[in-house]
Design a protein around this motif. Structure first.
Motif, PDB file in Angstrom:
ATOM      1  N   PHE A 224       0.832  -1.193   0.000  1.00 46.02           N
ATOM      2  CA  PHE A 224       0.000   0.000   0.000  1.00 46.02           C
ATOM      3  C   PHE A 224       0.871   1.250   0.000  1.00 46.02           C
ATOM      4  O   PHE A 224       0.646   2.187  -0.771  1.00 46.02           O
ATOM      5  CB  PHE A 224      -0.920  -0.006   1.228  1.00 46.02           C
ATOM      6  CG  PHE A 224      -1.799   1.208   1.327  1.00 46.02           C
ATOM      7  CD1 PHE A 224      -3.053   1.216   0.738  1.00 46.02           C
ATOM      8  CD2 PHE A 224      -1.381   2.342   2.020  1.00 46.02           C
ATOM      9  CE1 PHE A 224      -3.872   2.341   0.823  1.00 46.02           C
ATOM     10  CE2 PHE A 224      -2.187   3.463   2.110  1.00 46.02           C
ATOM     11  CZ  PHE A 224      -3.440   3.455   1.515  1.00 46.02           C
ATOM     12  N   THR A 225       1.880   1.266   0.869  1.00 45.18           N
ATOM     13  CA  THR A 225       2.761   2.426   0.992  1.00 45.18           C
ATOM     14  C   THR A 225       3.461   2.736  -0.322  1.00 45.18           C
ATOM     15  O   THR A 225       3.478   3.875  -0.782  1.00 45.18           O
ATOM     16  CB  THR A 225       3.821   2.172   2.088  1.00 45.18           C
ATOM     17  OG1 THR A 225       3.163   2.042   3.348  1.00 45.18           O
ATOM     18  CG2 THR A 225       4.823   3.299   2.159  1.00 45.18           C
ATOM     19  N   GLU A 226       4.042   1.708  -0.950  1.00 45.71           N
ATOM     20  CA  GLU A 226       4.777   1.929  -2.194  1.00 45.71           C
ATOM     21  C   GLU A 226       3.862   2.434  -3.300  1.00 45.71           C
ATOM     22  O   GLU A 226       4.195   3.372  -4.031  1.00 45.71           O
ATOM     23  CB  GLU A 226       5.471   0.635  -2.629  1.00 45.71           C
ATOM     24  CG  GLU A 226       6.308   0.823  -3.879  1.00 45.71           C
ATOM     25  CD  GLU A 226       7.155  -0.390  -4.218  1.00 45.71           C
ATOM     26  OE1 GLU A 226       7.630  -0.451  -5.353  1.00 45.71           O
ATOM     27  OE2 GLU A 226       7.337  -1.257  -3.338  1.00 45.71           O
ATOM     28  N   ARG A 227       2.693   1.840  -3.440  1.00 44.13           N
ATOM     29  CA  ARG A 227       1.765   2.261  -4.498  1.00 44.13           C
ATOM     30  C   ARG A 227       1.233   3.665  -4.243  1.00 44.13           C
ATOM     31  O   ARG A 227       1.051   4.443  -5.166  1.00 44.13           O
ATOM     32  CB  ARG A 227       0.631   1.258  -4.610  1.00 44.13           C
ATOM     33  CG  ARG A 227       1.115  -0.054  -5.198  1.00 44.13           C
ATOM     34  CD  ARG A 227       0.072  -1.113  -5.178  1.00 44.13           C
ATOM     35  NE  ARG A 227       0.625  -2.364  -5.713  1.00 44.13           N
ATOM     36  CZ  ARG A 227       0.032  -3.514  -5.656  1.00 44.13           C
ATOM     37  NH1 ARG A 227      -1.155  -3.615  -5.089  1.00 44.13           N
ATOM     38  NH2 ARG A 227       0.596  -4.595  -6.161  1.00 44.13           N
ATOM     39  N   LEU A 228       0.975   3.960  -2.981  1.00 40.67           N
ATOM     40  CA  LEU A 228       0.494   5.294  -2.626  1.00 40.67           C
ATOM     41  C   LEU A 228       1.492   6.366  -3.040  1.00 40.67           C
ATOM     42  O   LEU A 228       1.126   7.378  -3.654  1.00 40.67           O
ATOM     43  CB  LEU A 228       0.246   5.361  -1.113  1.00 40.67           C
ATOM     44  CG  LEU A 228      -0.223   6.705  -0.572  1.00 40.67           C
ATOM     45  CD1 LEU A 228      -1.681   6.933  -0.917  1.00 40.67           C
ATOM     46  CD2 LEU A 228      -0.012   6.781   0.935  1.00 40.67           C
ATOM     47  N   ILE A 229       2.758   6.131  -2.735  1.00 41.42           N
ATOM     48  CA  ILE A 229       3.795   7.105  -3.081  1.00 41.42           C
ATOM     49  C   ILE A 229       3.938   7.240  -4.599  1.00 41.42           C
ATOM     50  O   ILE A 229       4.113   8.336  -5.124  1.00 41.42           O
ATOM     51  CB  ILE A 229       5.145   6.705  -2.440  1.00 41.42           C
ATOM     52  CG1 ILE A 229       5.070   6.847  -0.920  1.00 41.42           C
ATOM     53  CG2 ILE A 229       6.281   7.553  -2.981  1.00 41.42           C
ATOM     54  CD1 ILE A 229       4.816   8.252  -0.428  1.00 41.42           C
ATOM     55  N   ARG A 230       3.842   6.135  -5.316  1.00 43.42           N
ATOM     56  CA  ARG A 230       3.974   6.187  -6.771  1.00 43.42           C
ATOM     57  C   ARG A 230       2.808   6.937  -7.418  1.00 43.42           C
ATOM     58  O   ARG A 230       2.987   7.659  -8.400  1.00 43.42           O
ATOM     59  CB  ARG A 230       4.124   4.783  -7.345  1.00 43.42           C
ATOM     60  CG  ARG A 230       5.440   4.127  -6.931  1.00 43.42           C
ATOM     61  CD  ARG A 230       5.755   2.862  -7.690  1.00 43.42           C
ATOM     62  NE  ARG A 230       6.976   2.259  -7.191  1.00 43.42           N
ATOM     63  CZ  ARG A 230       8.208   2.661  -7.515  1.00 43.42           C
ATOM     64  NH1 ARG A 230       8.373   3.681  -8.323  1.00 43.42           N
ATOM     65  NH2 ARG A 230       9.262   2.050  -7.022  1.00 43.42           N
ATOM     66  N   ILE A 231       1.604   6.768  -6.878  1.00 44.83           N
ATOM     67  CA  ILE A 231       0.459   7.518  -7.391  1.00 44.83           C
ATOM     68  C   ILE A 231       0.635   9.006  -7.093  1.00 44.83           C
ATOM     69  O   ILE A 231       0.379   9.866  -7.941  1.00 44.83           O
ATOM     70  CB  ILE A 231      -0.852   6.989  -6.777  1.00 44.83           C
ATOM     71  CG1 ILE A 231      -1.149   5.584  -7.296  1.00 44.83           C
ATOM     72  CG2 ILE A 231      -2.022   7.918  -7.112  1.00 44.83           C
ATOM     73  CD1 ILE A 231      -2.308   4.896  -6.596  1.00 44.83           C
ATOM     74  N   ALA A 232       1.086   9.309  -5.873  1.00 45.84           N
ATOM     75  CA  ALA A 232       1.332  10.701  -5.500  1.00 45.84           C
ATOM     76  C   ALA A 232       2.393  11.321  -6.408  1.00 45.84           C
ATOM     77  O   ALA A 232       2.280  12.481  -6.819  1.00 45.84           O
ATOM     78  CB  ALA A 232       1.771  10.784  -4.041  1.00 45.84           C
TER      79      ALA A 232
END
Length: 202
Positions: A103-111
């Motif tokens: 979740f953390t990695e995908r969240l940062i990539r979307i941001a």
């Protein structure tokens, strides 16, 4: 665009600030689905009645008819969610199986994607509360504002937010999860954790 967040000083979720709002709020539907599900849509064999509507709606032809229910080819599936939206009785659904790390990695990539598209047009605002709260809109909220932080750098803003919370004893010392979250954001050049607080009002 002004990205406003009300970070919550609750355990290790204390970084639900600018970066969190960027990743969740500005992500496309497909990106939001991928935040919470790693396995893609799944067929619930007991609820699939072979109406075949999902076969026709799939934009990449990833669904085909099986013996008793449809079958999804996950190598072709693009995780668009159209089949899930279509099935009225739960014939296809998501398993919300994303781990905290995923979740953390995908969240940062979307941001990162949103920040890149809107580069130079974003201002981030974190409104810090002095204690836990249900909603910033509640009329009877008694917790006063601890501070209102403004920056064009979401990483520096969230880092400053955590440090202010920590200086007031509202969150524990830096956690490995928090360090990984902001470290990844800095690594992907969303901003820098180095910052300087400038007081402009009391």
């Amino acid at each position: 665009m002004v990205v406003t967040a009300y970070p919550k000083p609750i355990g290790e979720n204390c970084y639900e600030g600018a970066l969190f709002n960027m990743g969740v709020g500005l992500g496309a539907k497909r990106g939001k689905i991928q935040l919470y599900s790693t396995s893609g849509p799944q067929v619930n064999v007991e609820k699939c009645y072979l109406c075949k509507k999902c076969i026709y709606i799939c934009p990449v032809g990833a669904i085909h008819k099986g013996d008793r229910h449809v079958v999804i080819d996950h190598d072709r599936c693009i995780n668009c969610g159209k089949c899930v939206d279509l099935t009225r009785f739960g014939g296809i659904s998501y398993h919300w199986d994303s781990t905290r790390e995923e979740f953390t990695e995908r969240l940062i990539r979307i941001a990162k994607g949103a920040h890149k598209v809107l580069s130079g047009k974003l201002v981030y605002v974190n409104i810090l509360m002095a204690g836990p709260h249900e909603s910033p809109c509640q009329e009877q909220r008694k917790d006063p504002n601890l501070a209102i932080l403004v920056s064009r750098d979401p990483v520096a803003l969230d880092q400053a937010t955590l440090e202010l919370f920590r200086s007031r004893g509202l969150v524990p010392e830096v956690s490995a999860e928090e360090d990984r979250f902001l470290g990844l954001a800095e690594e992907l050049e969303l901003g820098t954790r180095a910052h300087r607080l400038i007081t402009v009002a009391y």
